[in-house]
Design a protein around this motif. Structure first.
Motif, PDB file in Angstrom:
ATOM      1  N   LEU A 234       0.925  -1.300   0.040  1.00  0.00           N
ATOM      2  CA  LEU A 234      -0.120  -0.017  -0.218  1.00  0.00           C
ATOM      3  C   LEU A 234       0.861   1.153   0.030  1.00  0.00           C
ATOM      4  CD1 LEU A 234      -2.781  -0.994   2.567  1.00  0.00           C
ATOM      5  CD2 LEU A 234      -3.099  -0.460   0.043  1.00  0.00           C
ATOM      6  N   ALA A 235       1.839   0.916   0.765  1.00  0.00           N
ATOM      7  CA  ALA A 235       2.797   2.604   0.760  1.00  0.00           C
ATOM      8  C   ALA A 235       3.439   2.679  -0.504  1.00  0.00           C
ATOM      9  CB  ALA A 235       3.821   2.359   2.101  1.00  0.00           C
ATOM     10  N   ARG A 236       3.936   1.482  -1.110  1.00  0.00           N
ATOM     11  CA  ARG A 236       4.534   1.714  -2.415  1.00  0.00           C
ATOM     12  C   ARG A 236       3.524   2.283  -3.502  1.00  0.00           C
ATOM     13  NH1 ARG A 236       7.064  -3.276  -6.350  1.00  0.00           N
ATOM     14  NH2 ARG A 236       7.789  -1.930  -7.758  1.00  0.00           N
ATOM     15  N   ALA A 237       2.343   1.523  -3.510  1.00  0.00           N
ATOM     16  CA  ALA A 237       1.280   2.046  -4.436  1.00  0.00           C
ATOM     17  C   ALA A 237       0.953   3.549  -4.123  1.00  0.00           C
ATOM     18  CB  ALA A 237      -0.042   1.719  -4.048  1.00  0.00           C
ATOM     19  N   ALA A 238       0.805   3.998  -2.933  1.00  0.00           N
ATOM     20  CA  ALA A 238       0.574   5.311  -2.654  1.00  0.00           C
ATOM     21  C   ALA A 238       1.770   6.480  -2.948  1.00  0.00           C
ATOM     22  CB  ALA A 238       0.433   5.522  -1.295  1.00  0.00           C
ATOM     23  N   GLY A 239       2.900   5.753  -3.049  1.00  0.00           N
ATOM     24  CA  GLY A 239       4.410   6.425  -3.348  1.00  0.00           C
ATOM     25  C   GLY A 239       4.102   6.729  -4.906  1.00  0.00           C
ATOM     26  N   ILE A 240       3.727   5.602  -5.609  1.00  0.00           N
ATOM     27  CA  ILE A 240       3.598   5.686  -7.177  1.00  0.00           C
ATOM     28  C   ILE A 240       2.596   6.702  -7.429  1.00  0.00           C
ATOM     29  CG2 ILE A 240       3.167   4.488  -9.001  1.00  0.00           C
ATOM     30  CD1 ILE A 240       4.501   2.059  -7.839  1.00  0.00           C
ATOM     31  N   ALA A 241       1.380   6.479  -6.661  1.00  0.00           N
ATOM     32  CA  ALA A 241       0.389   7.463  -7.027  1.00  0.00           C
ATOM     33  C   ALA A 241       0.788   8.909  -6.857  1.00  0.00           C
ATOM     34  CB  ALA A 241      -0.906   7.119  -6.384  1.00  0.00           C
ATOM     35  N   LEU A 242       1.304   9.242  -5.768  1.00  0.00           N
ATOM     36  CA  LEU A 242       1.694  10.519  -5.365  1.00  0.00           C
ATOM     37  C   LEU A 242       2.579  11.110  -6.285  1.00  0.00           C
ATOM     38  CD1 LEU A 242       1.856  13.073  -3.514  1.00  0.00           C
ATOM     39  CD2 LEU A 242       3.729  12.090  -2.038  1.00  0.00           C
ATOM     40  N   GLY A 243       3.896  10.375  -6.605  1.00  0.00           N
ATOM     41  CA  GLY A 243       4.822  10.739  -7.602  1.00  0.00           C
ATOM     42  C   GLY A 243       4.231  10.940  -8.911  1.00  0.00           C
ATOM     43  N   GLY A 244       3.200   9.996  -9.413  1.00  0.00           N
ATOM     44  CA  GLY A 244       2.482  10.557 -10.466  1.00  0.00           C
ATOM     45  C   GLY A 244       1.663  11.710 -10.547  1.00  0.00           C
ATOM     46  N   TYR A 245       1.047  11.913  -9.469  1.00  0.00           N
ATOM     47  CA  TYR A 245       0.384  13.318  -9.395  1.00  0.00           C
ATOM     48  C   TYR A 245       1.073  14.428  -9.535  1.00  0.00           C
ATOM     49  CZ  TYR A 245      -2.695  16.979  -7.607  1.00  0.00           C
ATOM     50  OH  TYR A 245      -3.450  18.003  -7.353  1.00  0.00           O
ATOM     51  N   LEU A 246       2.415  14.355  -8.730  1.00  0.00           N
ATOM     52  CA  LEU A 246       3.320  15.401  -8.762  1.00  0.00           C
ATOM     53  C   LEU A 246       3.882  15.687  -9.893  1.00  0.00           C
ATOM     54  CD1 LEU A 246       5.238  14.946  -5.437  1.00  0.00           C
ATOM     55  CD2 LEU A 246       3.524  16.639  -5.775  1.00  0.00           C
ATOM     56  N   GLY A 247       4.119  14.591 -11.010  1.00  0.00           N
ATOM     57  CA  GLY A 247       4.539  14.687 -12.243  1.00  0.00           C
ATOM     58  C   GLY A 247       3.595  15.511 -13.155  1.00  0.00           C
ATOM     59  N   TYR A 248       2.304  15.062 -12.908  1.00  0.00           N
ATOM     60  CA  TYR A 248       1.132  15.482 -13.868  1.00  0.00           C
ATOM     61  C   TYR A 248       1.150  17.044 -13.292  1.00  0.00           C
ATOM     62  CZ  TYR A 248      -3.829  16.239 -14.521  1.00  0.00           C
ATOM     63  OH  TYR A 248      -5.248  16.884 -14.958  1.00  0.00           O
ATOM     64  N   ALA A 249       1.009  17.342 -12.034  1.00  0.00           N
ATOM     65  CA  ALA A 249       0.893  18.769 -11.776  1.00  0.00           C
ATOM     66  C   ALA A 249       2.113  19.636 -11.975  1.00  0.00           C
ATOM     67  CB  ALA A 249       1.044  18.897 -10.089  1.00  0.00           C
ATOM     68  N   LEU A 250       3.353  19.066 -12.171  1.00  0.00           N
ATOM     69  CA  LEU A 250       4.536  20.011 -12.693  1.00  0.00           C
ATOM     70  C   LEU A 250       4.275  19.872 -14.121  1.00  0.00           C
ATOM     71  CD1 LEU A 250       7.476  20.854 -12.414  1.00  0.00           C
ATOM     72  CD2 LEU A 250       8.318  18.695 -12.946  1.00  0.00           C
ATOM     73  N   ALA A 251       3.918  19.164 -14.822  1.00  0.00           N
ATOM     74  CA  ALA A 251       3.647  19.129 -16.278  1.00  0.00           C
ATOM     75  C   ALA A 251       2.692  20.370 -16.630  1.00  0.00           C
ATOM     76  CB  ALA A 251       3.334  17.844 -16.940  1.00  0.00           C
ATOM     77  N   GLY A 252       1.249  20.247 -15.978  1.00  0.00           N
ATOM     78  CA  GLY A 252       0.183  21.151 -16.168  1.00  0.00           C
ATOM     79  C   GLY A 252       0.264  22.364 -15.826  1.00  0.00           C
ATOM     80  N   GLY A 253       0.808  22.455 -14.495  1.00  0.00           N
ATOM     81  CA  GLY A 253       0.886  23.798 -13.725  1.00  0.00           C
ATOM     82  C   GLY A 253       2.194  24.426 -13.758  1.00  0.00           C
ATOM     83  N   VAL A 254       3.259  24.024 -14.434  1.00  0.00           N
ATOM     84  CA  VAL A 254       4.632  24.761 -14.655  1.00  0.00           C
ATOM     85  C   VAL A 254       5.041  24.526 -16.077  1.00  0.00           C
ATOM     86  CG1 VAL A 254       6.965  24.827 -13.653  1.00  0.00           C
ATOM     87  CG2 VAL A 254       5.027  24.263 -12.221  1.00  0.00           C
ATOM     88  N   LEU A 255       5.394  23.606 -16.343  1.00  0.00           N
ATOM     89  CA  LEU A 255       5.957  23.362 -17.653  1.00  0.00           C
ATOM     90  C   LEU A 255       5.076  23.995 -19.106  1.00  0.00           C
ATOM     91  CD1 LEU A 255       7.586  19.768 -17.520  1.00  0.00           C
ATOM     92  CD2 LEU A 255       8.543  21.905 -16.908  1.00  0.00           C
ATOM     93  N   ALA A 256       3.790  23.784 -18.654  1.00  0.00           N
ATOM     94  CA  ALA A 256       3.036  24.190 -19.794  1.00  0.00           C
ATOM     95  C   ALA A 256       3.081  25.808 -20.156  1.00  0.00           C
ATOM     96  CB  ALA A 256       1.296  24.200 -19.320  1.00  0.00           C
ATOM     97  N   TYR A 257       3.668  26.470 -19.242  1.00  0.00           N
ATOM     98  CA  TYR A 257       3.921  27.880 -19.219  1.00  0.00           C
ATOM     99  C   TYR A 257       5.306  28.275 -19.693  1.00  0.00           C
ATOM    100  CZ  TYR A 257      -0.502  28.700 -16.691  1.00  0.00           C
ATOM    101  OH  TYR A 257      -1.784  28.570 -16.273  1.00  0.00           O
ATOM    102  N   TRP A 258       6.108  27.331 -20.213  1.00  0.00           N
ATOM    103  CA  TRP A 258       7.384  27.413 -20.849  1.00  0.00           C
ATOM    104  C   TRP A 258       7.415  27.484 -22.340  1.00  0.00           C
ATOM    105  CZ3 TRP A 258       7.798  27.437 -15.870  1.00  0.00           C
ATOM    106  CH2 TRP A 258       9.126  28.023 -15.054  1.00  0.00           C
ATOM    107  N   PHE A 259       6.071  27.170 -22.770  1.00  0.00           N
ATOM    108  CA  PHE A 259       5.906  27.277 -24.343  1.00  0.00           C
ATOM    109  C   PHE A 259       4.876  28.312 -24.553  1.00  0.00           C
ATOM    110  CE2 PHE A 259       7.381  23.123 -22.827  1.00  0.00           C
ATOM    111  CZ  PHE A 259       8.497  22.931 -23.683  1.00  0.00           C
ATOM    112  N   PRO A 260       4.914  29.480 -24.650  1.00  0.00           N
ATOM    113  CA  PRO A 260       4.110  30.608 -24.753  1.00  0.00           C
ATOM    114  C   PRO A 260       3.382  30.421 -26.244  1.00  0.00           C
ATOM    115  CG  PRO A 260       6.321  31.591 -25.077  1.00  0.00           C
ATOM    116  CD  PRO A 260       6.765  30.148 -24.783  1.00  0.00           C
ATOM    117  N   LYS A 261       2.112  30.860 -26.027  1.00  0.00           N
ATOM    118  CA  LYS A 261       1.226  30.792 -27.237  1.00  0.00           C
ATOM    119  C   LYS A 261       1.432  32.002 -27.975  1.00  0.00           C
ATOM    120  CE  LYS A 261      -2.528  27.848 -25.435  1.00  0.00           C
ATOM    121  NZ  LYS A 261      -3.997  27.646 -25.606  1.00  0.00           N
ATOM    122  N   LYS A 262       1.346  31.869 -29.398  1.00  0.00           N
ATOM    123  CA  LYS A 262       1.401  33.255 -30.315  1.00  0.00           C
ATOM    124  C   LYS A 262       0.175  33.871 -30.420  1.00  0.00           C
ATOM    125  CE  LYS A 262       5.172  31.373 -33.068  1.00  0.00           C
ATOM    126  NZ  LYS A 262       5.496  30.935 -34.529  1.00  0.00           N
TER     127      LYS A 262
END
Length: 470
Positions: A5-33
């Motif tokens: 359960l701890a491992r599954a929770a860790g994987i889920a948390l890591g996946g969510y953090l990666g999702y949050a980083l991609a959507g909440g931060v990295l998306a803004y590094w490619f400005p729209k025209k």
């Protein structure tokens, strides 16, 4: 089992953090025209238009004109605001808004859903709004854990509209620091609003007014999918909050009538305009095309005399290129902003302070305000005829992230008034030289305290790393 359960929770948390980083931060590094901007002639008018305007510069006038607009409302009143800062002036303001609703005015109030500030000392205000039968209250884009690309997007607009006739719009938030009430001893933030009077309200020509354009923009924000209705408040608590707000407003008016109300009605002081046009960013949160920034840049290109005021700026590559093109065609191009001494916004200002050479390379002359209080106005003028005033800063947030508004004004009379305020501010500034230091001049630069200088240098390491979010 617990290990799995701890491992599954860790994987889920890591996946969510990666999702949050991609959507909440990295998306803004490619400005729209942005799509091509309207030509400058689209903002010019032939002959006198239906709108008359008044520049609202002083903090105390900013408060009194808000009271005037609210008292002018007979049927509808729309308030859109980025945030409310500290101070009882906020309660006095909302007490007057409650009074408008008491006399039958239908009121809509929209604040940013993350930094709106109606908490802590102002926490009773939402209950008062939600409990009044004539008031509707909503929040723009509150945090949604499943949509991280919306986390950074803020409502940055500030305007107040009474019926179809009177409107105040600009960069001023609510709070003591913005309106300098009697007895206030803290730092003052000098900002700028414009008051617009639709002289043809109620006639066929009334629809030509920028007041109607702003009401339409309010409708778009109000009905956006990302705009939410807060949970209902306890009615008894709401009614108690309403009584308190009314009492505060009455006490302020009785104690400081010359502060609470303007000395002269706006109609006696407004200036004629040829045309006033609202320009906005898209209302959908997330990375935006730079509609407003591109439009203002197109207006300034080809101008011979160009002045811009912004409280802070970031070294956005597109912004620097636009400034370079504007300055390349101008005889005089000046940028007025805070100094390291006056600015209270360390993240935003440090992005300019430690990239000052890039701004100098654009060809703009840089002038920095040398007072203990700060300037927060956002405006520009070109060739004595066209001006723009609104909420727009020269930073990445205003280009690509936040909602923003600006009124583009074709009016030699209004442009002269705004230019006069610019010159008053320039007289309190020092010019930056080629090496980043100050040139000799009549204004003595104020030394920056070592602690503030060290803090800004430290913050700049962060601000430069995440510049697209500032």
């Amino acid at each position: 089992m617990s290990r799995r359960l701890a491992r599954a929770a860790g994987i889920a948390l890591g996946g969510y953090l990666g999702y949050a980083l991609a959507g909440g931060v990295l998306a803004y590094w490619f400005p729209k025209k942005a799509a091509p901007a309207l030509p400058p002639d689209a903002f010019r008018g032939d002959g006198e238009g239906v709108d008359r305007m008044l520049l609202v510069e002083e903090p105390r006038a900013g408060f009194a004109r808000r009271i005037e607009v609210m008292r002018a409302a007979r049927e509808t009143l729309d308030l859109c605001c980025h945030c409310a800062k500290a101070g009882e002036s906020v309660e006095a303001f909302f007490g007057e808004l409650i009074r408008a609703a008491d006399r039958g005015v239908r009121v809509r109030v929209l604040f940013d859903g993350k930094v709106g500030g109606l908490k802590e000392e102002h926490r009773a205000i939402p209950a008062a709004l939600l409990s009044h039968p004539n008031i509707r209250f909503r929040l723009y884009n509150p945090v949604d854990p499943l949509r991280p690309w919306r986390w950074n997007a803020l409502l940055h607009d500030k305007f107040l509209v009474a019926d179809d006739r009177l409107m105040l719009l600009g960069g001023r938030n609510l709070g003591d620091e913005y309106c300098d009430p009697p007895g206030y001893a803290g730092p003052v933030t000098y900002d700028r609003d414009v008051l617009v009077e639709n002289t043809a309200a109620g006639t066929l020509r009334g629809g030509e007014s920028a007041v109607l354009q702003v009401k339409g923009y309010m409708d778009a924000l109000w009905s956006a999918r990302e705009t939410a209705v807060p949970p209902a408040a306890d009615p008894a608590r709401g009614r108690a909050a309403q009584r308190r707000l009314r009492q505060i407003a009455a006490r302020w008016e009785a104690r400081w009538p010359e502060y609470y109300r303007p000395a002269r009605p706006a109609g006696e002081e407004t200036l004629p305009t040829n045309r006033v046009t609202l320009v906005t960013n898209p209302v959908v949160p997330g990375p935006k095309p730079p509609v407003l920034g591109t439009t203002l840049a197109a207006l300034l290109k080809g101008g011979r005399q160009v002045d811009i005021q912004t409280p802070y700026a970031t070294a956005n590559p597109r912004l620097l290129e636009e400034l370079r093109q504007i300055a390349g065609g101008a005889q005089r191009a000046r940028l007025l902003t805070n100094s390291a001494y006056s600015s209270p916004n360390f993240p935003a200002f440090s992005g300019y302070e430690y990239a000052k050479g890039a701004f100098l390379d654009t060809g703009f002359a840089l002038w920095e305000y040398q007072r203990a209080d700060s300037i927060h106005g956002k405006a520009c003028t070109v060739d004595g005829r066209i001006a723009a005033v609104g909420s727009f800063n020269l930073d990445d947030r205003s280009f690509y992230i936040d909602t923003e508004t600006a009124l583009v004004v074709d009016s030699p009379a209004f442009c002269r008034a705004l230019q006069g305020e610019f010159e008053r501010l320039f007289a309190q500034c020092a010019q930056v030289g080629p090496d980043g230091g100050y040139l000799p001049g009549p204004v003595e630069p104020v030394p920056v305290p070592p602690k503030k200088r060290a803090t800004m240098a430290l913050v700049s390491l962060f601000s430069r790393a995440v510049r697209p979010l500032i």
